[in-house]
Design an enzyme around this catalytic site. Structure first.
Site, PDB file in Angstrom:
ATOM      1  N   ASN A  10      -6.811  12.318 -11.397  1.00  0.00           N
ATOM      2  CA  ASN A  10      -7.546  12.683 -12.625  1.00  0.00           C
ATOM      3  C   ASN A  10      -7.338  14.177 -12.865  1.00  0.00           C
ATOM      4  O   ASN A  10      -6.857  14.896 -11.988  1.00  0.00           O
ATOM      5  CB  ASN A  10      -9.028  12.315 -12.504  1.00  0.00           C
ATOM      6  CG  ASN A  10      -9.666  12.919 -11.271  1.00  0.00           C
ATOM      7  OD1 ASN A  10      -9.747  14.131 -11.115  1.00  0.00           O
ATOM      8  ND2 ASN A  10     -10.101  12.063 -10.345  1.00  0.00           N
ATOM      9  N   SER A  25      -2.371   4.333 -14.233  1.00  0.00           N
ATOM     10  CA  SER A  25      -3.275   3.996 -15.358  1.00  0.00           C
ATOM     11  C   SER A  25      -3.670   2.523 -15.458  1.00  0.00           C
ATOM     12  O   SER A  25      -4.486   2.178 -16.313  1.00  0.00           O
ATOM     13  CB  SER A  25      -2.697   4.436 -16.720  1.00  0.00           C
ATOM     14  OG  SER A  25      -2.895   5.817 -16.933  1.00  0.00           O
ATOM     15  N   THR A  26      -3.092   1.653 -14.625  1.00  0.00           N
ATOM     16  CA  THR A  26      -3.370   0.214 -14.829  1.00  0.00           C
ATOM     17  C   THR A  26      -4.604  -0.292 -14.074  1.00  0.00           C
ATOM     18  O   THR A  26      -4.893  -1.484 -14.081  1.00  0.00           O
ATOM     19  CB  THR A  26      -2.167  -0.667 -14.424  1.00  0.00           C
ATOM     20  OG1 THR A  26      -1.970  -0.586 -13.001  1.00  0.00           O
ATOM     21  CG2 THR A  26      -0.908  -0.263 -15.138  1.00  0.00           C
ATOM     22  N   ASP A  43       0.852  -1.187   0.000  1.00  0.00           N
ATOM     23  CA  ASP A  43       0.000   0.000   0.000  1.00  0.00           C
ATOM     24  C   ASP A  43       0.894   1.245   0.000  1.00  0.00           C
ATOM     25  O   ASP A  43       1.663   1.459   0.939  1.00  0.00           O
ATOM     26  CB  ASP A  43      -0.855  -0.062   1.267  1.00  0.00           C
ATOM     27  CG  ASP A  43      -1.802   1.109   1.405  1.00  0.00           C
ATOM     28  OD1 ASP A  43      -1.736   2.049   0.590  1.00  0.00           O
ATOM     29  OD2 ASP A  43      -2.618   1.073   2.349  1.00  0.00           O
ATOM     30  N   ILE A  44       0.764   2.051  -1.013  1.00  0.00           N
ATOM     31  CA  ILE A  44       1.658   3.217  -1.157  1.00  0.00           C
ATOM     32  C   ILE A  44       1.438   4.261  -0.046  1.00  0.00           C
ATOM     33  O   ILE A  44       2.337   5.039   0.256  1.00  0.00           O
ATOM     34  CB  ILE A  44       1.508   3.854  -2.566  1.00  0.00           C
ATOM     35  CG1 ILE A  44       2.748   4.688  -2.915  1.00  0.00           C
ATOM     36  CG2 ILE A  44       0.237   4.661  -2.691  1.00  0.00           C
ATOM     37  CD1 ILE A  44       2.875   5.042  -4.380  1.00  0.00           C
ATOM     38  N   VAL A  53      -6.142   4.017  -6.005  1.00  0.00           N
ATOM     39  CA  VAL A  53      -5.066   4.532  -5.150  1.00  0.00           C
ATOM     40  C   VAL A  53      -5.334   5.997  -4.775  1.00  0.00           C
ATOM     41  O   VAL A  53      -4.974   6.438  -3.673  1.00  0.00           O
ATOM     42  CB  VAL A  53      -3.694   4.323  -5.846  1.00  0.00           C
ATOM     43  CG1 VAL A  53      -3.491   5.216  -7.031  1.00  0.00           C
ATOM     44  CG2 VAL A  53      -2.554   4.501  -4.850  1.00  0.00           C
ATOM     45  N   ASP A  54      -5.990   6.735  -5.637  1.00  0.00           N
ATOM     46  CA  ASP A  54      -6.353   8.125  -5.358  1.00  0.00           C
ATOM     47  C   ASP A  54      -7.236   8.199  -4.110  1.00  0.00           C
ATOM     48  O   ASP A  54      -6.979   8.988  -3.180  1.00  0.00           O
ATOM     49  CB  ASP A  54      -7.100   8.680  -6.590  1.00  0.00           C
ATOM     50  CG  ASP A  54      -7.217  10.195  -6.600  1.00  0.00           C
ATOM     51  OD1 ASP A  54      -6.662  10.835  -5.696  1.00  0.00           O
ATOM     52  OD2 ASP A  54      -7.870  10.730  -7.525  1.00  0.00           O
TER      53      ASP A  54
HETATM   54  N1  AR6 Z   1      -1.303   1.431  -3.063  1.00  0.00           N
HETATM   55  C1  AR6 Z   1      -0.668   1.184  -4.230  1.00  0.00           C
HETATM   56  N2  AR6 Z   1      -1.319   0.886  -5.374  1.00  0.00           N
HETATM   57  C2  AR6 Z   1      -2.676   0.838  -5.342  1.00  0.00           C
HETATM   58  C3  AR6 Z   1      -3.421   1.093  -4.160  1.00  0.00           C
HETATM   59  C4  AR6 Z   1      -2.674   1.412  -2.978  1.00  0.00           C
HETATM   60  N3  AR6 Z   1      -3.277   1.678  -1.825  1.00  0.00           N
HETATM   61  N4  AR6 Z   1      -4.746   0.970  -4.455  1.00  0.00           N
HETATM   62  C5  AR6 Z   1      -4.827   0.644  -5.765  1.00  0.00           C
HETATM   63  N5  AR6 Z   1      -3.587   0.556  -6.296  1.00  0.00           N
HETATM   64  P1  AR6 Z   1      -6.125   3.246 -10.151  1.00  0.00           P
HETATM   65  P2  AR6 Z   1      -5.724   4.686 -12.690  1.00  0.00           P
HETATM   66  C6  AR6 Z   1      -3.159   0.231  -7.685  1.00  0.00           C
HETATM   67  O1  AR6 Z   1      -7.432   2.724 -10.588  1.00  0.00           O
HETATM   68  O2  AR6 Z   1      -5.906   3.431 -13.462  1.00  0.00           O
HETATM   69  C7  AR6 Z   1      -9.175   7.226  -9.721  1.00  0.00           C
HETATM   70  O3  AR6 Z   1     -10.554   7.288  -9.531  1.00  0.00           O
HETATM   71  C8  AR6 Z   1      -4.142  -0.497  -8.573  1.00  0.00           C
HETATM   72  O4  AR6 Z   1      -4.118  -1.895  -8.309  1.00  0.00           O
HETATM   73  O5  AR6 Z   1      -6.010   3.753  -8.759  1.00  0.00           O
HETATM   74  O6  AR6 Z   1      -4.569   5.586 -13.026  1.00  0.00           O
HETATM   75  C9  AR6 Z   1      -8.566   8.554 -10.107  1.00  0.00           C
HETATM   76  O7  AR6 Z   1      -9.225   9.626  -9.487  1.00  0.00           O
HETATM   77  C10 AR6 Z   1      -3.586  -0.177  -9.957  1.00  0.00           C
HETATM   78  O8  AR6 Z   1      -2.558  -1.102 -10.317  1.00  0.00           O
HETATM   79  O9  AR6 Z   1      -5.604   4.471 -11.104  1.00  0.00           O
HETATM   80  C11 AR6 Z   1      -8.735   8.585 -11.588  1.00  0.00           C
HETATM   81  O10 AR6 Z   1     -10.019   9.043 -11.964  1.00  0.00           O
HETATM   82  C12 AR6 Z   1      -2.940   1.204  -9.770  1.00  0.00           C
HETATM   83  O11 AR6 Z   1      -2.924   1.449  -8.365  1.00  0.00           O
HETATM   84  C13 AR6 Z   1      -8.580   7.135 -11.980  1.00  0.00           C
HETATM   85  O12 AR6 Z   1      -8.911   6.376 -10.828  1.00  0.00           O
HETATM   86  C14 AR6 Z   1      -3.665   2.319 -10.482  1.00  0.00           C
HETATM   87  O13 AR6 Z   1      -5.059   2.092 -10.407  1.00  0.00           O
HETATM   88  C15 AR6 Z   1      -7.145   6.815 -12.339  1.00  0.00           C
HETATM   89  O14 AR6 Z   1      -7.069   5.509 -12.827  1.00  0.00           O
END
Ligand code: AR6
Length: 180
Positions: A27, A124-125, A13-14, A36-37
């Site tokens: 975003n 983005s993943t 967890d970051i 993660v946001d």
């Molecule tokens: N620590 C580290 N990595 C994480 C955590 C965490 N606590 N939680 C999730 N991930 P995403 P995106 C990983 O969807 O695709 C938001 O609503 C997750 O498994 O967070 O860039 C924003 O506001 C994945 O591999 O971001 C934007 O609208 C990675 O973080 C949109 O999502 C990125 O997944 C951005 O989408």
């Protein structure tokens, strides 16, 4: 030391990472969201939201491929860098360059602020649907490229939430280490 040796991969967890800066997968509106946001905003508390709203008011948010820096509220890091990754649209819409730009601009901001360590999620993943294998390659390539000139940065940690990303990063780094 080779740039690749400044890179570390961790699972987890970051929001728990004690680096100088952690990067948020944000975003364009910097309004918070899921993934993660959401985790970063929850752990940081209302101060982060307030700072993001100020950036939104003053600068209109952050374009895709860009990055902005704020304080970190209650997080154990010092700064949060909000990078906006591209939504995956099939690969012909400049996604790779925009994703690379997120890593490059985040590292540029960190260096300009005199920070030495920075942790990235796999931008983005998740919700944005970027294929994980391609994203890992872009992230590592862009980071190694940036580290060649951003000499003050001594450590980059890729924090992988899921096992699949962790394995992809591990293999990609292993492959590149053998090549150099
Ligand atoms: N620590 C580290 N990595 C994480 C955590 C965490 N606590 N939680 C999730 N991930 P995403 P995106 C990983 O969807 O695709 C938001 O609503 C997750 O498994 O967070 O860039 C924003 O506001 C994945 O591999 O971001 C934007 O609208 C990675 O973080 C949109 O999502 C990125 O997944 C951005 O989408």
């Amino acid at each position: 030391m080779r740039e690749i040796d400044l890179i570390e991969i961790r699972r987890g967890d970051i929001t728990k990472i004690e680096a100088d800066a952690i990067v948020n997968a944000a975003n364009e509106g910097l309004l918070g969201g899921g993934g993660v946001d959401g985790a970063i905003h929850r752990a940081a508390g209302p101060e982060l939201d307030k700072e993001c709203r100020t950036v939104r008011t003053e600068r209109g948010g952050c374009p895709t491929g860009g990055a902005v820096m704020t304080g970190a509220g209650r997080l154990p890091c010092r700064k949060v860098i909000h990078a906006v990754g591209p939504v995956w649209r099939g690969g012909a819409a400049g996604e790779a360059a925009l994703l690379a730009s997120c890593y490059d601009k985040s590292l540029a901001l960190a260096e300009a602020a005199g920070l030495e360590s920075i942790a990235f999620p796999n931008i983005s993943t998740g919700i944005y649907g970027y294929p994980k294998t391609e994203a890992a390659s872009v992230a590592i390539e862009a980071t190694i490229g940036a580290l060649r000139t951003r000499r003050s940065i001594g450590k980059v940690i890729f924090v992988c939430w899921d096992e699949e990303n962790f394995e992809l990063y591990r293999k990609e780094l292993e492959r590149r280490r053998q090549r150099t």
